[in-house]
Scaffold this motif. Structure first.
Motif, PDB file in Angstrom:
ATOM      1  N   TRP A 190       0.990  -1.228  -0.179  1.00 23.19           N
ATOM      2  CA  TRP A 190      -0.211  -0.100  -0.006  1.00 23.19           C
ATOM      3  C   TRP A 190       0.861   1.209   0.140  1.00 23.19           C
ATOM      4  O   TRP A 190       1.849   1.359   0.233  1.00 23.19           O
ATOM      5  CB  TRP A 190      -0.988  -0.032   1.307  1.00 23.19           C
ATOM      6  N   LYS A 192       0.112   5.516   0.765  1.00 21.36           N
ATOM      7  CA  LYS A 192      -0.566   6.643   1.297  1.00 21.36           C
ATOM      8  C   LYS A 192      -0.217   8.150   1.331  1.00 21.36           C
ATOM      9  O   LYS A 192       1.167   7.872   1.560  1.00 21.36           O
ATOM     10  CB  LYS A 192      -1.381   6.415   2.618  1.00 21.36           C
ATOM     11  N   TRP A 193      -1.008   8.987   0.947  1.00 20.02           N
ATOM     12  CA  TRP A 193      -0.222  10.249   1.144  1.00 20.02           C
ATOM     13  C   TRP A 193      -1.181  11.324   1.816  1.00 20.02           C
ATOM     14  O   TRP A 193      -2.472  10.977   1.879  1.00 20.02           O
ATOM     15  CB  TRP A 193       0.268  10.946  -0.354  1.00 20.02           C
ATOM     16  N   THR A 279       2.604  -2.421   8.908  1.00 20.23           N
ATOM     17  CA  THR A 279       3.983  -2.134   8.367  1.00 20.23           C
ATOM     18  C   THR A 279       5.055  -2.923   8.948  1.00 20.23           C
ATOM     19  O   THR A 279       4.743  -3.620  10.159  1.00 20.23           O
ATOM     20  CB  THR A 279       4.489  -0.503   8.641  1.00 20.23           C
ATOM     21  N   TYR A 357       9.205   6.418   3.891  1.00 20.51           N
ATOM     22  CA  TYR A 357       8.693   7.690   4.215  1.00 20.51           C
ATOM     23  C   TYR A 357       9.396   8.810   3.292  1.00 20.51           C
ATOM     24  O   TYR A 357      10.341   8.393   2.982  1.00 20.51           O
ATOM     25  CB  TYR A 357       8.846   8.122   5.633  1.00 20.51           C
ATOM     26  N   GLU A 372       4.240  11.125   3.022  1.00 25.92           N
ATOM     27  CA  GLU A 372       3.824   9.831   2.133  1.00 25.92           C
ATOM     28  C   GLU A 372       4.520   8.614   2.583  1.00 25.92           C
ATOM     29  O   GLU A 372       5.534   8.833   3.239  1.00 25.92           O
ATOM     30  CB  GLU A 372       3.924   9.983   0.598  1.00 25.92           C
ATOM     31  N   THR A 392      -5.080   9.873   1.776  1.00 28.53           N
ATOM     32  CA  THR A 392      -5.818   9.419   3.197  1.00 28.53           C
ATOM     33  C   THR A 392      -5.662  10.298   4.095  1.00 28.53           C
ATOM     34  O   THR A 392      -4.732  10.862   4.655  1.00 28.53           O
ATOM     35  CB  THR A 392      -5.026   8.168   3.594  1.00 28.53           C
ATOM     36  N   ALA A 394      -5.865  11.873   7.935  1.00 29.53           N
ATOM     37  CA  ALA A 394      -5.130  11.526   9.036  1.00 29.53           C
ATOM     38  C   ALA A 394      -6.016  10.484   9.883  1.00 29.53           C
ATOM     39  O   ALA A 394      -5.369   9.526  10.307  1.00 29.53           O
ATOM     40  CB  ALA A 394      -5.104  12.611  10.052  1.00 29.53           C
ATOM     41  N   ASP A 396      -7.594   7.975   9.138  1.00 28.54           N
ATOM     42  CA  ASP A 396      -7.795   6.705   8.420  1.00 28.54           C
ATOM     43  C   ASP A 396      -6.640   6.193   8.138  1.00 28.54           C
ATOM     44  O   ASP A 396      -6.394   5.118   7.831  1.00 28.54           O
ATOM     45  CB  ASP A 396      -8.501   7.049   6.887  1.00 28.54           C
ATOM     46  N   TRP A 397      -5.529   6.500   8.520  1.00 31.10           N
ATOM     47  CA  TRP A 397      -4.101   5.993   8.549  1.00 31.10           C
ATOM     48  C   TRP A 397      -4.044   4.797   9.659  1.00 31.10           C
ATOM     49  O   TRP A 397      -4.868   4.944  10.641  1.00 31.10           O
ATOM     50  CB  TRP A 397      -3.107   6.814   8.871  1.00 31.10           C
ATOM     51  N   LEU A 401       0.373   5.005  13.323  1.00 28.59           N
ATOM     52  CA  LEU A 401       0.901   6.164  12.570  1.00 28.59           C
ATOM     53  C   LEU A 401      -0.140   7.379  12.961  1.00 28.59           C
ATOM     54  O   LEU A 401       0.660   8.404  13.097  1.00 28.59           O
ATOM     55  CB  LEU A 401       0.590   6.062  11.119  1.00 28.59           C
ATOM     56  N   GLN A 402      -1.222   7.241  13.363  1.00 30.38           N
ATOM     57  CA  GLN A 402      -2.229   8.274  13.870  1.00 30.38           C
ATOM     58  C   GLN A 402      -1.431   8.815  15.118  1.00 30.38           C
ATOM     59  O   GLN A 402      -1.570  10.008  15.497  1.00 30.38           O
ATOM     60  CB  GLN A 402      -3.499   7.925  14.291  1.00 30.38           C
TER      61      GLN A 402
END
Length: 453
Positions: A190, A192-193, A279, A357, A372, A392, A394, A396-397, A401-402
């Motif tokens: 996956w 995301k950014w 991850t 990252y 990203e 995405t 914030a 929804d990460w 990571l949130q």
């Protein structure tokens, strides 16, 4: 002599306490200067080679006011051009609203303003009413501006400075350390950014040290201690974890859980990581960890648990057509968990997966950046999923990571406080932060860390 008189200029200086002034994070003037002095001088990771598999395939990469088209040429090579028509300056390829960048396939590039047309070599092949220029439109004047482009690790790298060093010179020791992991064979699970409310350096610095793990991610404490180190390598740095004697490989990403029964704690840590970070592991590693309690007796020494876990996962992957590279354990230990490629890219590597990252400015606003993350792993031939960059929000990460995002937003706010005198990073665990700013100051001419001793 005060700290203001003692700039950090060497790797040895980074091993002593230092402070970093806040201008590099919050000054709009500083952010504007970065475009000319940094982003137009550095090698930047602009995409993956598999993003442009066939002749005519292209991706764009934007940083500040600059935009670049990276494409696969007819001969299979990679080329890059400034994304701007030499006629009136219109961008040739627009980024669709809400997208990170533009992608596609073109036989040629046609300017949407007046129709000037360019082939895959960047040469102008059509100008409407060209005779009106009375012969002044030479091929040199009408060709697209070339951008230096090279490849390494499966990535596409660009540099806007025609006089820059080669990519290999820029990367220094990184290829030697990471080539054994065969990163070019991995494909995205996956990516995301997000446009986030912090400076690009604040975003990167949320991930280039392990000092924050105990407090920001306290749920991991049950799985072991996460005291880490950071080392300078010229422009770049790497980070890793301290490890007990006999478990030197635990300095790297694929770590064993701690406690009285590492069979169980490793499984618990792998499941938690998969569910809450998604991850730094794979389904194969998770399943192999879950089998440990059945395949090994209680009391098995930690080093043997680690070796069995990785061997079991390697064999399970091999049965489905996924073959890990063989990397000497001492090399794995030295490589650590991640490398920070100056200025704005981090590669968190392992023999079967990686987490990367990147961050860059959002215009010239020092309080915003494009952040990203991409997760890669090895797949059976032909079974890698097709992924695109997904914007995405914030919330929804993945949950872990949130937690980092909460710090990033709050740090950017706090750095603008009248009471903030500058950061004071841990010179052992957060040395990568000082290294970033020491090297950044060499490009910018200001903002160097200052020694506190």
């Amino acid at each position: 002599m005060t700290s203001a008189d003692r700039p950090v200029t060497t790797a040895a200086d980074l091993e002593t306490p230092f402070t970093i002034p806040p201008d590099a994070y919050v000054s709009r003037d500083y952010a504007r200067l970065e475009q000319e002095r940094l982003w137009r001088k550095a090698w930047l990771q602009a995409g993956r080679e598999e993003d442009i598999p066939a002749p005519g395939d292209f991706v764009t990469y934007d940083v500040g006011d600059d935009s670049v088209i990276v494409l696969r040429a007819d001969d299979g090579s990679v080329r890059a051009f400034h994304n701007v028509c030499p006629h009136r300056g219109r961008r040739l390829v627009d980024t669709p609203p809400g997208e990170r960048n533009a992608t596609g396939h073109r036989r040629n590039f046609i300017c949407g303003f007046h129709g000037w047309t360019f082939d895959r070599d960047g040469q102008c092949t059509f100008v409407q009413h060209q005779d009106d220029w009375q012969g002044a439109l030479t091929p040199e004047r009408t060709a697209l501006g070339r951008v230096k482009v090279e490849t390494w690790g499966g990535w596409l790298w660009i540099n806007l400075d025609p006089d820059s060093p080669s990519l290999r010179e820029w990367l220094g020791p990184i290829p030697e350390m990471l080539d054994p992991f065969e990163l070019h064979n991995m494909r995205c699970r996956w990516r995301k950014w997000i446009v986030f409310e912090c400076n690009w350096k604040v975003a990167l610095e949320a991930f280039n040290e392990t000092y924050h793990v105990q407090t920001t991610h306290p749920e991991f404490n049950v799985f072991g201690q996460f005291r880490g180190w950071a080392r300078n390598h010229g422009l770049h740095t790497n980070i890793g974890y301290e490890a007990p004697k006999g478990q030197e490989q635990d300095q790297a990403k694929l770590r064993l859980g701690a406690g009285d029964d590492p069979r169980l704690s490793t499984a618990e840590m792998q499941v938690y990581t998969w569910d809450n970070a998604n991850t730094n592991t794979t389904r194969t590693l998770v399943d192999a960890a879950l089998r440990l309690k059945d395949e090994l007796p209680a009391g098995t020494p930690a080093a043997e648990v680690s070796a069995h876990w990785l061997r079991s996962a390697r064999e399970a992957d091999a049965r489905r057509g996924v073959h890990w590279p063989v990397v000497d354990p001492a090399h794995v230990a030295r490589s650590g968990t991640a490398w920070q490629v100056f200025p704005n890219f981090q590669i968190g590597h392992a023999v079967n997966n990686m987490l990367c990252y990147a961050a860059r400015p959002w215009g010239d606003d020092p309080d915003k950046c494009v952040f990203e993350a991409a997760v890669y792993e090895l797949w059976p031939e032909g079974e890698a999923p097709v992924t695109t960059w997904t914007y995405t929000a914030a919330e929804d990460w993945p949950p872990v990571l949130q937690q980092d995002f909460a710090n990033m937003r709050a740090v950017q706010q706090g750095m603008k406080s009248a009471g903030f005198r500058g950061t004071q990073p841990n010179p052992y665990m957060e040395r990568a932060i000082g290294s970033l700013h020491m090297n950044l100051a060499r490009f910018m001419g200001s903002g160097a860390p200052r020694r506190l001793d």
